[in-house]
Scaffold this active site. Structure first.
Site, PDB file in Angstrom:
ATOM      1  N   ASN A  82      47.964  81.101  18.457  1.00 49.96           N
ATOM      2  CA  ASN A  82      49.266  81.769  18.360  1.00 49.96           C
ATOM      3  C   ASN A  82      49.433  82.915  19.358  1.00 49.96           C
ATOM      4  O   ASN A  82      50.497  83.095  19.938  1.00 49.96           O
ATOM      5  CB  ASN A  82      49.468  82.322  16.941  1.00 49.96           C
ATOM      6  CG  ASN A  82      49.532  81.202  15.917  1.00 49.96           C
ATOM      7  OD1 ASN A  82      50.442  80.372  15.955  1.00 49.96           O
ATOM      8  ND2 ASN A  82      48.555  81.155  15.022  1.00 49.96           N
ATOM      9  N   SER A 107      50.178  96.135  20.822  1.00 54.49           N
ATOM     10  CA  SER A 107      49.828  96.834  19.583  1.00 54.49           C
ATOM     11  C   SER A 107      48.922  98.027  19.843  1.00 54.49           C
ATOM     12  O   SER A 107      48.124  98.022  20.792  1.00 54.49           O
ATOM     13  CB  SER A 107      49.097  95.863  18.655  1.00 54.49           C
ATOM     14  OG  SER A 107      48.539  96.542  17.555  1.00 54.49           O
ATOM     15  N   TYR A 150      42.735  89.904  17.462  1.00 55.32           N
ATOM     16  CA  TYR A 150      44.163  90.197  17.606  1.00 55.32           C
ATOM     17  C   TYR A 150      44.383  91.186  18.744  1.00 55.32           C
ATOM     18  O   TYR A 150      45.216  90.968  19.625  1.00 55.32           O
ATOM     19  CB  TYR A 150      44.664  90.772  16.278  1.00 55.32           C
ATOM     20  CG  TYR A 150      46.061  91.341  16.281  1.00 55.32           C
ATOM     21  CD1 TYR A 150      47.172  90.511  16.152  1.00 55.32           C
ATOM     22  CD2 TYR A 150      46.267  92.718  16.371  1.00 55.32           C
ATOM     23  CE1 TYR A 150      48.450  91.041  16.130  1.00 55.32           C
ATOM     24  CE2 TYR A 150      47.542  93.251  16.344  1.00 55.32           C
ATOM     25  CZ  TYR A 150      48.634  92.405  16.231  1.00 55.32           C
ATOM     26  OH  TYR A 150      49.896  92.940  16.211  1.00 55.32           O
ATOM     27  N   LYS A 154      46.231  90.866  22.411  1.00 56.48           N
ATOM     28  CA  LYS A 154      47.322  91.735  22.869  1.00 56.48           C
ATOM     29  C   LYS A 154      46.992  92.282  24.267  1.00 56.48           C
ATOM     30  O   LYS A 154      47.871  92.351  25.133  1.00 56.48           O
ATOM     31  CB  LYS A 154      47.562  92.874  21.883  1.00 56.48           C
ATOM     32  CG  LYS A 154      48.131  92.424  20.525  1.00 56.48           C
ATOM     33  CD  LYS A 154      49.438  91.655  20.680  1.00 56.48           C
ATOM     34  CE  LYS A 154      50.100  91.333  19.341  1.00 56.48           C
ATOM     35  NZ  LYS A 154      51.284  90.455  19.511  1.00 56.48           N
TER      36      LYS A 154
END
Lengths: 252, 252
Positions: A82, A107, A150, A154
């Protein structure tokens, strides 16, 4: 004057809804998400499939790329699909379609280990045995301390945006977004939460600024938190480059 | 004293051979590559398959991760498979096997657009209308200006190494390697080639230093070029952190 055509990936998600409610009248919005966004032209497709998302990107001027597995501790297989392949697909489809700018939801997790590992944040936020210095030293966009797959993804998206700007002239503004919560209040939060807090109004203003910033910005990475007393992320650069002036403050 | 057990991924490739010839007696080397490395214990497997590489990583103390699609302009599908998924697999297999350190072959391409886009390098290396200032301003590891998918993937590997050190205590030293050529000579090279030149002896010394550096290094990103008169990559940090003292100079 015709409204700017803006595609929002992940419009049906939390930040997508927060933004859309506040700037939905200003732009001609289209949604790209795995589910439809009520009240807007919606393309239902998965960003992990490049061919499937091309029709949504076609004809857009700006793409706000929010779609992702948003869990900071998500496992590799999901982040890979994703947040890595998906972000490549959105950037590449945007390039192919002649989009002018991608606003990328990065983020604060890109530097997420800083308050857990480095002084003076560690002493204040984790060990709780010292005050923050006054003024608080501000973390800038050059800093890099990812705290999960994650966050690594980013940082990857930021790298890709840098490359696409330099190589193809596709502008990219990456927003290292703080904490946006369903209940829009810092009540009950600890110091780190109050540092990272980004109110719904400030989040919408941040994305609005990134959409509207002049073409001369090209590529930029900026932090997006409210004007919090406890913040340690530089927002002066966002003020200077894209005119971000947050109105809220989570207090102490 | 038993020799340190070192797995080299991509040992049959150009840099793998350069290193192995020079430090092969110092360590107990094993090869992981898509083809066998003559004269060494060899695991033949593709790093894009996590299960297939586990047996090679088992029991190793250090992993030198060179395997990659090494083309700076390689297309996304190959970079994705070999340099992104492959690097994740090598890091993850190393973590699972209790490896102490991964030496990651990153690249000067992580900042590859700097001499093509930014002053004063642009004026000297590309436009050729000005001299380099004396002293030359040195690019440090914080800089980031990837010039292709390959470079984006190398930056990704550095991010992953940072995360694995902070989260799991797996040490990672990322080497932003300069230009290593089949013919080990700067003859005929232009200024940028002479800036980036890394001789075979210095390349082997660099990797040797990264293998032997104390555990206290934890995570680091350093440049690896020879001690070139025209260099603009900081190698003082590599000297300080891992004892890298290159002996060659490509001249002007």
């Amino acid at each position: 004057m015709a409204k700017r055509k803006v595609l929002i990936t992940g419009m049906a998600g939390r930040i997508g809804r927060v933004i859309t409610e506040r700037i939905g009248d200003k732009y001609e919005l289209t949604s790209l998400d795995v589910k439809p966004a009520d009240g807007y032209r919606s393309h239902v497709a998965d960003i992990s499939d490049l061919d499937a998302i091309r029709p949504a990107v076609e004809g857009q001027q700006t793409v706000v790329h929010l779609a992702a597995d948003p869990r900071a501790d998500a496992p590799w297989y999901s982040i890979h699909k994703n947040d890595i392949v998906g972000t490549y697909n959105v950037m590449e489809a945007s390039r192919q379609a002649g989009v002018e700018r991608v606003v990328f939801a990065s983020s604060n997790h890109v530097v997420g280990y800083l308050p857990m590992k480095d002084e003076p944040y560690l002493a204040y936020f984790e060990r709780r045995d010292a005050d923050l210095p006054d003024p608080v030293p501000m973390i800038t966009a050059e800093a890099h301390r990812p705290d999960g797959y994650y966050a690594v993804a980013k940082a990857f998206g930021e790298s890709l945006g840098s490359y696409y700007w330099d190589a193809f002239g596709l502008s990219c503004i990456a927003l290292r977004i703080g904490g946006v919560h369903d209940i829009d209040s810092p009540e009950g939060m600890g110091p780190l939460g109050r540092s990272l807090y980004l109110s719904h109004n400030d989040a919408a203003h941040l994305v609005d600024c990134a959409i509207a910033a002049p073409a001369s910005v090209g590529f930029a990475v900026v932090y997006g938190v409210s004007n919090n007393t406890l913040r340690f992320h530089d927002i002066e650069t966002a003020a200077e480059l894209i005119g971000y002036h947050p109105q809220d403050n989570a207090g102490t």
